[in-house]
Scaffold this motif. Structure first.
Motif, short mmCIF file in Angstrom:
data_model
loop_
_atom_site.label_atom_id
_atom_site.label_comp_id
_atom_site.label_asym_id
_atom_site.label_seq_id
_atom_site.Cartn_x
_atom_site.Cartn_y
_atom_site.Cartn_z
N LEU A 54 -87.03 21.00 42.99
CA LEU A 54 -85.93 20.29 42.47
C LEU A 54 -86.46 19.35 41.42
O LEU A 54 -87.18 18.51 41.57
CB LEU A 54 -85.21 19.54 43.51
CG LEU A 54 -83.89 18.93 43.23
CD1 LEU A 54 -82.91 19.95 42.91
CD2 LEU A 54 -83.40 18.05 44.34
N ASN A 84 -84.69 16.71 38.83
CA ASN A 84 -83.53 15.86 38.55
C ASN A 84 -83.65 14.84 37.38
O ASN A 84 -84.59 14.34 37.35
CB ASN A 84 -83.10 15.15 39.98
CG ASN A 84 -81.74 14.76 40.08
OD1 ASN A 84 -81.07 15.06 39.24
ND2 ASN A 84 -81.52 13.65 40.84
N SER A 85 -82.64 15.15 36.64
CA SER A 85 -82.46 14.19 35.59
C SER A 85 -83.65 14.28 34.64
O SER A 85 -84.23 13.15 34.10
CB SER A 85 -82.28 12.89 35.99
OG SER A 85 -81.21 12.65 36.70
N LYS A 108 -79.86 16.62 28.82
CA LYS A 108 -80.03 16.21 30.26
C LYS A 108 -79.95 17.31 30.95
O LYS A 108 -78.99 17.90 31.19
CB LYS A 108 -79.13 15.12 30.58
CG LYS A 108 -79.44 14.50 31.97
CD LYS A 108 -78.62 13.35 32.32
CE LYS A 108 -79.01 12.56 33.83
NZ LYS A 108 -78.07 11.72 34.07
N ASN A 109 -81.25 17.71 31.66
CA ASN A 109 -81.28 18.87 32.59
C ASN A 109 -81.46 18.53 34.16
O ASN A 109 -82.14 17.51 34.34
CB ASN A 109 -82.19 19.93 32.00
CG ASN A 109 -81.96 20.36 30.37
OD1 ASN A 109 -80.91 20.61 30.34
ND2 ASN A 109 -83.04 20.48 29.79
N LYS A 110 -81.07 19.56 34.81
CA LYS A 110 -81.23 19.51 36.30
C LYS A 110 -81.70 20.77 36.64
O LYS A 110 -81.11 21.82 36.08
CB LYS A 110 -80.15 18.94 37.19
CG LYS A 110 -79.97 17.78 37.15
CD LYS A 110 -78.62 17.18 38.13
CE LYS A 110 -78.28 15.76 37.79
NZ LYS A 110 -77.22 15.57 38.71
N MET A 169 -82.92 23.59 40.10
CA MET A 169 -83.45 23.94 41.24
C MET A 169 -83.82 25.31 41.44
O MET A 169 -83.56 26.08 40.94
CB MET A 169 -81.91 23.78 42.34
CG MET A 169 -82.38 23.96 43.80
SD MET A 169 -80.87 23.56 44.88
CE MET A 169 -79.38 24.39 43.91
N LYS A 210 -78.66 23.29 35.23
CA LYS A 210 -77.58 22.55 34.75
C LYS A 210 -77.57 21.83 33.66
O LYS A 210 -78.82 21.30 33.31
CB LYS A 210 -76.98 21.47 35.86
CG LYS A 210 -76.32 22.36 37.07
CD LYS A 210 -75.99 21.28 37.98
CE LYS A 210 -74.51 21.20 38.16
NZ LYS A 210 -74.01 20.16 39.30
#
Length: 75
Positions: free
Chosen positions: A23, A25-26, A41-43, A45, A75
């Motif tokens: 994961l 995050n940010s 800005k990406n996330k 998983m 995302k």
């Protein structure tokens, strides 16, 4: 921040496998070009499953063949 978790198991003398989860995050990215500012800005998983076949050992070398499948969500 990045978080990763992996589990592996030996099924027999020659077969082993693992499951992986990651994961991110940010994750922020910024780039300036031609007077413009690009920001993102990406996330992410990620999940993967792999299986390995260990060929007979030759001294300290163990050749292997692997196959895997995985997926990711961005995302």
């Amino acid at each position: 921040p990045i978080f990763a978790l992996s589990f592996g198991h030996h099924f027999s003398e020659h077969f082993r496998g693992d499951l992986n989860f990651s994961l991110m995050n940010s994750f922020k990215y910024s780039h300036h070009k031609d007077g413009f500012a690009y920001r993102q800005k990406n996330k992410a998983m990620l999940f993967a499953a792999n299986i390995y076949y260990d060929i007979d050992q030759y001294g300290s070398i163990i050749p292997y063949v692997t196959a895997g499948i995985g997926m990711s969500r961005l995302k």
